[in-house]
Motif scaffolding. Structure first.
Motif, PDB file in Angstrom:
ATOM      1  N   ILE A 102       0.837  -1.206   0.000  1.00 14.88           N
ATOM      2  CA  ILE A 102       0.000   0.000   0.000  1.00 14.88           C
ATOM      3  C   ILE A 102       0.868   1.251   0.000  1.00 14.88           C
ATOM      4  O   ILE A 102       0.592   2.220  -0.718  1.00 14.88           O
ATOM      5  N   CYS A 103       1.947   1.247   0.783  1.00 16.57           N
ATOM      6  CA  CYS A 103       2.857   2.402   0.807  1.00 16.57           C
ATOM      7  C   CYS A 103       3.525   2.621  -0.549  1.00 16.57           C
ATOM      8  O   CYS A 103       3.707   3.764  -0.983  1.00 16.57           O
ATOM      9  N   LYS A 104       3.888   1.551  -1.236  1.00 18.76           N
ATOM     10  CA  LYS A 104       4.488   1.681  -2.572  1.00 18.76           C
ATOM     11  C   LYS A 104       3.479   2.265  -3.564  1.00 18.76           C
ATOM     12  O   LYS A 104       3.815   3.119  -4.379  1.00 18.76           O
ATOM     13  N   ILE A 105       2.244   1.790  -3.503  1.00 18.92           N
ATOM     14  CA  ILE A 105       1.206   2.298  -4.410  1.00 18.92           C
ATOM     15  C   ILE A 105       0.940   3.771  -4.143  1.00 18.92           C
ATOM     16  O   ILE A 105       0.826   4.576  -5.070  1.00 18.92           O
ATOM     17  N   LEU A 106       0.842   4.151  -2.858  1.00 17.60           N
ATOM     18  CA  LEU A 106       0.630   5.559  -2.520  1.00 17.60           C
ATOM     19  C   LEU A 106       1.799   6.424  -2.961  1.00 17.60           C
ATOM     20  O   LEU A 106       1.610   7.533  -3.470  1.00 17.60           O
ATOM     21  N   GLY A 107       3.012   5.947  -2.761  1.00 15.69           N
ATOM     22  CA  GLY A 107       4.191   6.697  -3.208  1.00 15.69           C
ATOM     23  C   GLY A 107       4.206   6.883  -4.716  1.00 15.69           C
ATOM     24  O   GLY A 107       4.497   7.973  -5.226  1.00 15.69           O
ATOM     25  N   TRP A 108       3.866   5.816  -5.447  1.00 13.82           N
ATOM     26  CA  TRP A 108       3.821   5.917  -6.909  1.00 13.82           C
ATOM     27  C   TRP A 108       2.731   6.883  -7.354  1.00 13.82           C
ATOM     28  O   TRP A 108       2.939   7.699  -8.259  1.00 13.82           O
ATOM     29  N   SER A 109       1.555   6.804  -6.709  1.00 12.48           N
ATOM     30  CA  SER A 109       0.440   7.657  -7.136  1.00 12.48           C
ATOM     31  C   SER A 109       0.720   9.135  -6.863  1.00 12.48           C
ATOM     32  O   SER A 109       0.268   9.995  -7.605  1.00 12.48           O
ATOM     33  N   ARG A 110       1.456   9.434  -5.804  1.00 12.96           N
ATOM     34  CA  ARG A 110       1.765  10.835  -5.499  1.00 12.96           C
ATOM     35  C   ARG A 110       2.841  11.386  -6.424  1.00 12.96           C
ATOM     36  O   ARG A 110       2.934  12.593  -6.613  1.00 12.96           O
TER      37      ARG A 110
END
Length: 120
Positions: A8-16
């Motif tokens: 989830i942290c990787k997905i959030l980092g990528w999306s930002r």
């Protein structure tokens, strides 16, 4: 951190970091706010939401009953304006999204339950 949290942290980092996704998200937030602030402001001002509906029809009667409730009508308007404002800021977007989900689910269930005409 367990594996799901890391994903989830990787997905959030990528999306930002993705500018296109950031612009899309910002646009959706603005559109939601533009949709809810005017309708909520009308209710907060104590005015009728839909003046062109016949009071004897299903939808017209429902909105008239809500309007006549007074405090509940103002509460609905306050909740809509609050959700719209909360969703605009990054820090409060999660709370605003949860409030939006509750409001939009309520609208959806009312629309289905009362079988309003011309509202697919």
């Amino acid at each position: 951190m367990n594996k799901i949290d890391q994903i989830i942290c990787k997905i959030l980092g990528w999306s930002r970091q993705n500018p296109l996704l950031f612009r899309f998200t910002l646009g959706v937030k603005i559109l939601l706010a533009l949709g809810f602030i005017p309708t909520g402001a009308v209710k907060l001002a104590g005015l009728r939401f839909a003046t062109n509906l016949d009071i004897t029809s299903g939808a017209g009667e429902f909105f008239e009953i809500l309007y006549q409730s007074g405090y509940y009508w103002a509460f609905l308007g306050f909740a809509q304006v609050l959700a719209a404002l909360l969703i605009l800021w990054e820090r409060t977007a999660a709370i605003g999204s949860i409030l939006f989900l509750a409001i939009i689910s309520n609208i959806f269930l009312i629309t289905i339950s009362y079988e309003f005409s011309y509202t697919p």
